[in-house]
Write a protein that holds these residues in place. Structure first.
Motif, PDB file in Angstrom:
ATOM      1  N   VAL A  22      -7.465  -5.473   7.971  1.00 14.64           N
ATOM      2  CA  VAL A  22      -6.023  -5.342   7.777  1.00 14.64           C
ATOM      3  C   VAL A  22      -5.568  -5.979   6.461  1.00 14.64           C
ATOM      4  CG1 VAL A  22      -5.493  -5.064  10.223  1.00 14.64           C
ATOM      5  CG2 VAL A  22      -5.422  -7.333   9.218  1.00 14.64           C
ATOM      6  N   THR A  23      -6.337  -6.918   5.933  1.00 12.03           N
ATOM      7  CA  THR A  23      -6.003  -7.481   4.618  1.00 12.03           C
ATOM      8  C   THR A  23      -6.203  -6.417   3.539  1.00 12.03           C
ATOM      9  OG1 THR A  23      -6.573  -9.726   5.274  1.00 12.03           O
ATOM     10  CG2 THR A  23      -6.582  -9.259   2.925  1.00 12.03           C
ATOM     11  N   ILE A  24      -7.296  -5.695   3.622  1.00 10.88           N
ATOM     12  CA  ILE A  24      -7.583  -4.657   2.631  1.00 10.88           C
ATOM     13  C   ILE A  24      -6.553  -3.532   2.700  1.00 10.88           C
ATOM     14  CG2 ILE A  24      -9.234  -2.835   2.018  1.00 10.88           C
ATOM     15  CD1 ILE A  24     -11.460  -4.770   2.939  1.00 10.88           C
ATOM     16  N   THR A  25      -6.170  -3.137   3.909  1.00  6.52           N
ATOM     17  CA  THR A  25      -5.309  -1.963   4.060  1.00  6.52           C
ATOM     18  C   THR A  25      -3.828  -2.299   4.171  1.00  6.52           C
ATOM     19  OG1 THR A  25      -5.605  -2.032   6.459  1.00  6.52           O
ATOM     20  CG2 THR A  25      -7.140  -0.667   5.198  1.00  6.52           C
ATOM     21  N   MET A  26      -3.489  -3.499   4.642  1.00  6.33           N
ATOM     22  CA  MET A  26      -2.110  -3.961   4.862  1.00  6.33           C
ATOM     23  C   MET A  26      -1.216  -2.823   5.388  1.00  6.33           C
ATOM     24  SD  MET A  26      -0.175  -6.598   4.961  1.00  6.33           S
ATOM     25  CE  MET A  26      -0.702  -7.966   3.986  1.00  6.33           C
ATOM     26  N   PRO A  27      -1.474  -2.384   6.633  1.00  4.50           N
ATOM     27  CA  PRO A  27      -0.720  -1.248   7.156  1.00  4.50           C
ATOM     28  C   PRO A  27       0.756  -1.537   7.433  1.00  4.50           C
ATOM     29  CG  PRO A  27      -2.102  -2.175   8.864  1.00  4.50           C
ATOM     30  CD  PRO A  27      -2.449  -2.885   7.597  1.00  4.50           C
ATOM     31  N   THR A  28       1.092  -2.803   7.631  1.00  2.00           N
ATOM     32  CA  THR A  28       2.478  -3.160   7.919  1.00  2.00           C
ATOM     33  C   THR A  28       2.797  -4.522   7.317  1.00  2.00           C
ATOM     34  OG1 THR A  28       4.068  -3.634   9.676  1.00  2.00           O
ATOM     35  CG2 THR A  28       1.766  -4.047  10.184  1.00  2.00           C
ATOM     36  N   LYS A  29       4.023  -4.699   6.893  1.00  2.00           N
ATOM     37  CA  LYS A  29       4.396  -5.979   6.287  1.00  2.00           C
ATOM     38  C   LYS A  29       4.481  -7.101   7.313  1.00  2.00           C
ATOM     39  CE  LYS A  29       9.420  -5.363   6.138  1.00  2.00           C
ATOM     40  NZ  LYS A  29      10.541  -5.210   5.235  1.00  2.00           N
ATOM     41  N   LEU A  30       4.501  -6.753   8.596  1.00  2.00           N
ATOM     42  CA  LEU A  30       4.530  -7.779   9.637  1.00  2.00           C
ATOM     43  C   LEU A  30       3.312  -8.683   9.574  1.00  2.00           C
ATOM     44  CD1 LEU A  30       5.771  -5.691  12.701  1.00  2.00           C
ATOM     45  CD2 LEU A  30       7.072  -7.334  11.335  1.00  2.00           C
ATOM     46  N   LEU A  31       2.196  -8.169   9.074  1.00  2.00           N
ATOM     47  CA  LEU A  31       0.979  -8.974   8.989  1.00  2.00           C
ATOM     48  C   LEU A  31       1.135 -10.142   8.020  1.00  2.00           C
ATOM     49  CD1 LEU A  31      -1.588  -6.070   8.995  1.00  2.00           C
ATOM     50  CD2 LEU A  31      -1.077  -7.631  10.868  1.00  2.00           C
ATOM     51  N   ALA A  32       1.994  -9.989   7.029  1.00  2.00           N
ATOM     52  CA  ALA A  32       2.189 -11.044   6.037  1.00  2.00           C
ATOM     53  C   ALA A  32       2.901 -12.262   6.637  1.00  2.00           C
ATOM     54  CB  ALA A  32       2.976 -10.512   4.848  1.00  2.00           C
ATOM     55  N   ARG A  33       3.467 -12.114   7.824  1.00  2.00           N
ATOM     56  CA  ARG A  33       4.116 -13.271   8.467  1.00  2.00           C
ATOM     57  C   ARG A  33       3.121 -14.371   8.784  1.00  2.00           C
ATOM     58  NH1 ARG A  33       7.664 -11.315  13.373  1.00  2.00           N
ATOM     59  NH2 ARG A  33       5.542 -10.933  14.065  1.00  2.00           N
ATOM     60  N   LEU A  47       5.562  -5.999  -0.285  1.00  2.00           N
ATOM     61  CA  LEU A  47       5.856  -5.779   1.128  1.00  2.00           C
ATOM     62  C   LEU A  47       7.032  -4.834   1.320  1.00  2.00           C
ATOM     63  CD1 LEU A  47       5.377  -9.417   2.463  1.00  2.00           C
ATOM     64  CD2 LEU A  47       3.762  -7.504   2.575  1.00  2.00           C
ATOM     65  N   GLU A  48       8.048  -4.957   0.461  1.00  2.00           N
ATOM     66  CA  GLU A  48       9.190  -4.045   0.551  1.00  2.00           C
ATOM     67  C   GLU A  48       8.777  -2.616   0.221  1.00  2.00           C
ATOM     68  OE1 GLU A  48      12.073  -5.911  -1.960  1.00  2.00           O
ATOM     69  OE2 GLU A  48      12.535  -7.438  -0.461  1.00  2.00           O
ATOM     70  N   GLU A  49       7.794  -2.466  -0.636  1.00  2.00           N
ATOM     71  CA  GLU A  49       7.274  -1.151  -1.007  1.00  2.00           C
ATOM     72  C   GLU A  49       6.549  -0.479   0.161  1.00  2.00           C
ATOM     73  OE1 GLU A  49       4.329  -0.134  -4.359  1.00  2.00           O
ATOM     74  OE2 GLU A  49       5.921  -1.345  -5.261  1.00  2.00           O
ATOM     75  N   ILE A  50       5.921  -1.270   1.002  1.00  2.00           N
ATOM     76  CA  ILE A  50       5.136  -0.723   2.116  1.00  2.00           C
ATOM     77  C   ILE A  50       5.993   0.173   2.999  1.00  2.00           C
ATOM     78  CG2 ILE A  50       3.987  -1.346   4.293  1.00  2.00           C
ATOM     79  CD1 ILE A  50       2.677  -3.653   2.823  1.00  2.00           C
ATOM     80  N   ASP A  51       7.204  -0.263   3.329  1.00  4.61           N
ATOM     81  CA  ASP A  51       8.071   0.539   4.205  1.00  4.61           C
ATOM     82  C   ASP A  51       8.539   1.828   3.547  1.00  4.61           C
ATOM     83  OD1 ASP A  51       7.856  -1.214   6.286  1.00  4.61           O
ATOM     84  OD2 ASP A  51       9.684  -2.316   5.788  1.00  4.61           O
ATOM     85  N   HIS A 126      -7.929 -12.251  -3.948  1.00  8.37           N
ATOM     86  CA  HIS A 126      -8.667 -11.081  -4.447  1.00  8.37           C
ATOM     87  C   HIS A 126      -7.903  -9.802  -4.108  1.00  8.37           C
ATOM     88  CE1 HIS A 126     -12.025  -8.481  -5.483  1.00  8.37           C
ATOM     89  NE2 HIS A 126     -11.883  -7.894  -4.304  1.00  8.37           N
ATOM     90  N   TYR A 127      -7.322  -9.742  -2.918  1.00  8.17           N
ATOM     91  CA  TYR A 127      -6.588  -8.557  -2.474  1.00  8.17           C
ATOM     92  C   TYR A 127      -5.112  -8.617  -2.847  1.00  8.17           C
ATOM     93  CZ  TYR A 127     -10.883  -7.749   0.004  1.00  8.17           C
ATOM     94  OH  TYR A 127     -12.205  -7.559   0.304  1.00  8.17           O
ATOM     95  N   PHE A 128      -4.607  -9.807  -3.078  1.00  6.72           N
ATOM     96  CA  PHE A 128      -3.208 -10.000  -3.476  1.00  6.72           C
ATOM     97  C   PHE A 128      -3.167 -10.873  -4.725  1.00  6.72           C
ATOM     98  CE2 PHE A 128      -3.279  -9.987   1.284  1.00  6.72           C
ATOM     99  CZ  PHE A 128      -2.842  -8.682   1.438  1.00  6.72           C
ATOM    100  N   PRO A 129      -3.564 -10.332  -5.880  1.00  6.84           N
ATOM    101  CA  PRO A 129      -3.672 -11.158  -7.093  1.00  6.84           C
ATOM    102  C   PRO A 129      -2.347 -11.786  -7.530  1.00  6.84           C
ATOM    103  CG  PRO A 129      -4.034  -8.824  -7.587  1.00  6.84           C
ATOM    104  CD  PRO A 129      -3.948  -8.941  -6.107  1.00  6.84           C
ATOM    105  N   GLU A 130      -1.249 -11.184  -7.126  1.00  7.76           N
ATOM    106  CA  GLU A 130       0.052 -11.748  -7.508  1.00  7.76           C
ATOM    107  C   GLU A 130       0.319 -13.082  -6.835  1.00  7.76           C
ATOM    108  OE1 GLU A 130       1.114  -8.496  -4.391  1.00  7.76           O
ATOM    109  OE2 GLU A 130      -0.511  -8.936  -5.766  1.00  7.76           O
TER     110      GLU A 130
END
Length: 168
Positions: A22-33, A47-51, A126-130
């Motif tokens: 789920v880190t690689i694919t980040m299907p929903t911004k809820l995971l970032a919580r 995350l706002e872009e995901i929706d 690595h997956y979220f360089p920002e």
């Protein structure tokens, strides 16, 4: 006991693969919580872009991984329960099996994922360089409340599962 340890190890592997998937694919911004607050803040534009983005193969794969992760955990406990029924386990034997599995997975989560993966490696960066340089990545224990709630739920869940499977 060997089967209980095997189920515990399977649960740890399942947890790591689920987190990685789920880190690689980040299907929903809820995971970032589950990330530290400063990391969530730095990820906000992504995350706002995901929706707003259409459902891509990568996101569908992420949802599939998430569903398989949940089903895998359910299967882990069902298989442990069915094996206990087949071997004539008592309530206390069921409770002990489920408790060992739950505590092993939670210990793996805290030690291997929260401590080692989060604070000692650059796995997530690595997956979220920002998010590189966010102090939250070094803050072991940022999710202490969430972990404590989960730890308190382990004996409750074990009791309920032991009660259910000991009825057979």
């Amino acid at each position: 006991m060997a089967f209980t340890i095997l189920l515990s190890l399977a649960g740890c592997v399942l947890l790591f693969l689920g987190i990685w998937g789920v880190t690689i694919t980040m299907p929903t911004k809820l995971l970032a919580r589950n990330f530290p607050l400063d990391v969530q803040e730095r990820l906000k534009p992504r995350l706002e872009e995901i929706d707003r983005e259409p459902m891509t193969f990568k996101r569908v794969l992420g949802w599939v991984i998430l569903v398989l992760f949940i089903l895998g955990y359910l299967a882990l406990f069902v298989v442990g329960g069915q094996d206990g029924v087949a071997n004539g386990f008592s309530f206390s034997q069921f409770f002990l099996r489920f408790f060992v599995i739950g505590v092993a997975i939670k210990a793996f989560d805290i030690i291997a994922l929260d401590y080692f993966l989060l604070t000692k490696t650059h796995f997530f960066q690595h997956y979220f360089p920002e998010t590189e340089g966010c102090p939250g990545w070094k803050d072991f224990g940022y999710n202490r409340r969430q972990q404590l709630r989960q730890i308190l739920m382990i004996p409750i869940g074990c009791t309920l599962m032991a009660w259910y499977f000991s009825r057979f």
